[in-house]
Design a protein around this motif. Structure first.
Motif, PDB file in Angstrom:
ATOM      1  N   THR A   8      35.437  44.977  43.051  1.00 30.68           N
ATOM      2  CA  THR A   8      36.171  44.130  42.110  1.00 30.68           C
ATOM      3  C   THR A   8      37.679  44.299  42.233  1.00 30.68           C
ATOM      4  O   THR A   8      38.429  43.392  41.879  1.00 30.68           O
ATOM      5  N   HIS A   9      38.126  45.467  42.695  1.00 29.23           N
ATOM      6  CA  HIS A   9      39.552  45.756  42.813  1.00 29.23           C
ATOM      7  C   HIS A   9      39.822  46.405  44.176  1.00 29.23           C
ATOM      8  O   HIS A   9      38.989  47.164  44.675  1.00 29.23           O
ATOM      9  N   VAL A  11      42.937  48.675  45.786  1.00 30.45           N
ATOM     10  CA  VAL A  11      44.223  49.358  45.602  1.00 30.45           C
ATOM     11  C   VAL A  11      44.779  49.647  46.988  1.00 30.45           C
ATOM     12  O   VAL A  11      44.120  50.272  47.816  1.00 30.45           O
ATOM     13  N   ILE A  40      38.511  39.360  44.653  1.00 30.34           N
ATOM     14  CA  ILE A  40      38.874  40.767  44.485  1.00 30.34           C
ATOM     15  C   ILE A  40      40.296  40.817  43.956  1.00 30.34           C
ATOM     16  O   ILE A  40      41.186  40.134  44.456  1.00 30.34           O
ATOM     17  N   ARG A  41      40.511  41.625  42.944  1.00 37.66           N
ATOM     18  CA  ARG A  41      41.841  41.750  42.350  1.00 37.66           C
ATOM     19  C   ARG A  41      42.639  42.805  43.111  1.00 37.66           C
ATOM     20  O   ARG A  41      42.203  43.941  43.235  1.00 37.66           O
ATOM     21  N   ILE A  43      45.757  45.379  43.724  1.00 38.01           N
ATOM     22  CA  ILE A  43      46.716  46.233  43.024  1.00 38.01           C
ATOM     23  C   ILE A  43      47.557  46.915  44.102  1.00 38.01           C
ATOM     24  O   ILE A  43      47.020  47.566  44.990  1.00 38.01           O
ATOM     25  N   ALA A  86      46.054  41.888  39.782  1.00 36.76           N
ATOM     26  CA  ALA A  86      45.824  42.861  38.717  1.00 36.76           C
ATOM     27  C   ALA A  86      47.088  43.636  38.458  1.00 36.76           C
ATOM     28  O   ALA A  86      47.228  44.280  37.441  1.00 36.76           O
ATOM     29  N   THR A 124      47.214  49.718  34.516  1.00 36.38           N
ATOM     30  CA  THR A 124      47.130  48.646  35.500  1.00 36.38           C
ATOM     31  C   THR A 124      45.816  47.873  35.414  1.00 36.38           C
ATOM     32  O   THR A 124      45.805  46.656  35.484  1.00 36.38           O
ATOM     33  N   MET A 125      44.708  48.580  35.239  1.00 35.73           N
ATOM     34  CA  MET A 125      43.402  47.920  35.209  1.00 35.73           C
ATOM     35  C   MET A 125      42.898  47.679  33.786  1.00 35.73           C
ATOM     36  O   MET A 125      41.832  47.117  33.605  1.00 35.73           O
TER      37      MET A 125
END
Length: 173
Positions: A8-9, A11, A40-41, A43, A86, A124-125
């Motif tokens: 989902t994320h 980094v 997908i987010r 960061i 994100a 951040t999330m």
């Protein structure tokens, strides 16, 4: 994206090493499209400072570009709101960390990584910690000789007011 459970994320950061994101706009566009297509987010984690000299690597000019791409502080990206952003995990406060909290001048010892992870998750999330959980306070690990540049704000956030950081705020790109 065939991984289960689904990612989902993502980094990312450039670190202190050579990379393509600064000078290669195609790499940035491809990354942006891949994140959008897979929902997908992204960061972007800004690069930590090297200590004890408090110097950013030359490649760190990438951080503002990538933070805008991913959407600073959870906002939309640099184009018309189509970036899944994100946000940007701003680690400029690491310029203020005491030298004794460094393992080798680039890497930290605990609890600095705990603090970074807490910032990532909560700030951040927007993950909520369990009731009663206490975040590690940053102030205990800041250098006293840098106090004129490192201000602890309400809530425990650290503003790194180095001349370069002030210039970024006063004269945004």
């Amino acid at each position: 994206a065939k991984l289960r459970p689904r990612i989902t994320h993502l980094v990312m950061n450039a670190g202190h090493w050579e990379h393509q994101f600064l000078r290669n706009e195609t790499a940035r566009i491809n990354l942006k499209q891949a994140l959008e297509e897979t929902n997908i987010r992204g960061i972007w984690k800004t690069t930590t400072y090297r200590l004890p000299d408090g110097v950013h690597n030359d490649f760190n000019v990438t951080d503002p570009i990538m933070c805008r791409l991913f959407g600073e502080n959870g906002g939309e990206g640099e184009s018309e709101g189509d970036v899944i952003g994100a946000g940007c995990l701003d680690l400029t406060w690491t310029n203020c960390v005491r030298t004794k909290m460094m393992y080798d001048g680039i890497h930290f010892v605990e609890p600095i990584y705990r603090i970074i992870n807490e910032d990532l998750l909560e700030d951040t999330m927007q993950v909520s910690f369990p009731q009663g959980y206490e975040r590690e306070p940053k102030k205990e690990y800041l250098r006293r000789d840098k106090e004129e540049f490192c201000w602890v704000l309400p809530g425990g956030n650290v503003f790194n007011a180095t001349p370069n950081r002030i210039a970024e705020i006063v004269f945004p790109r």
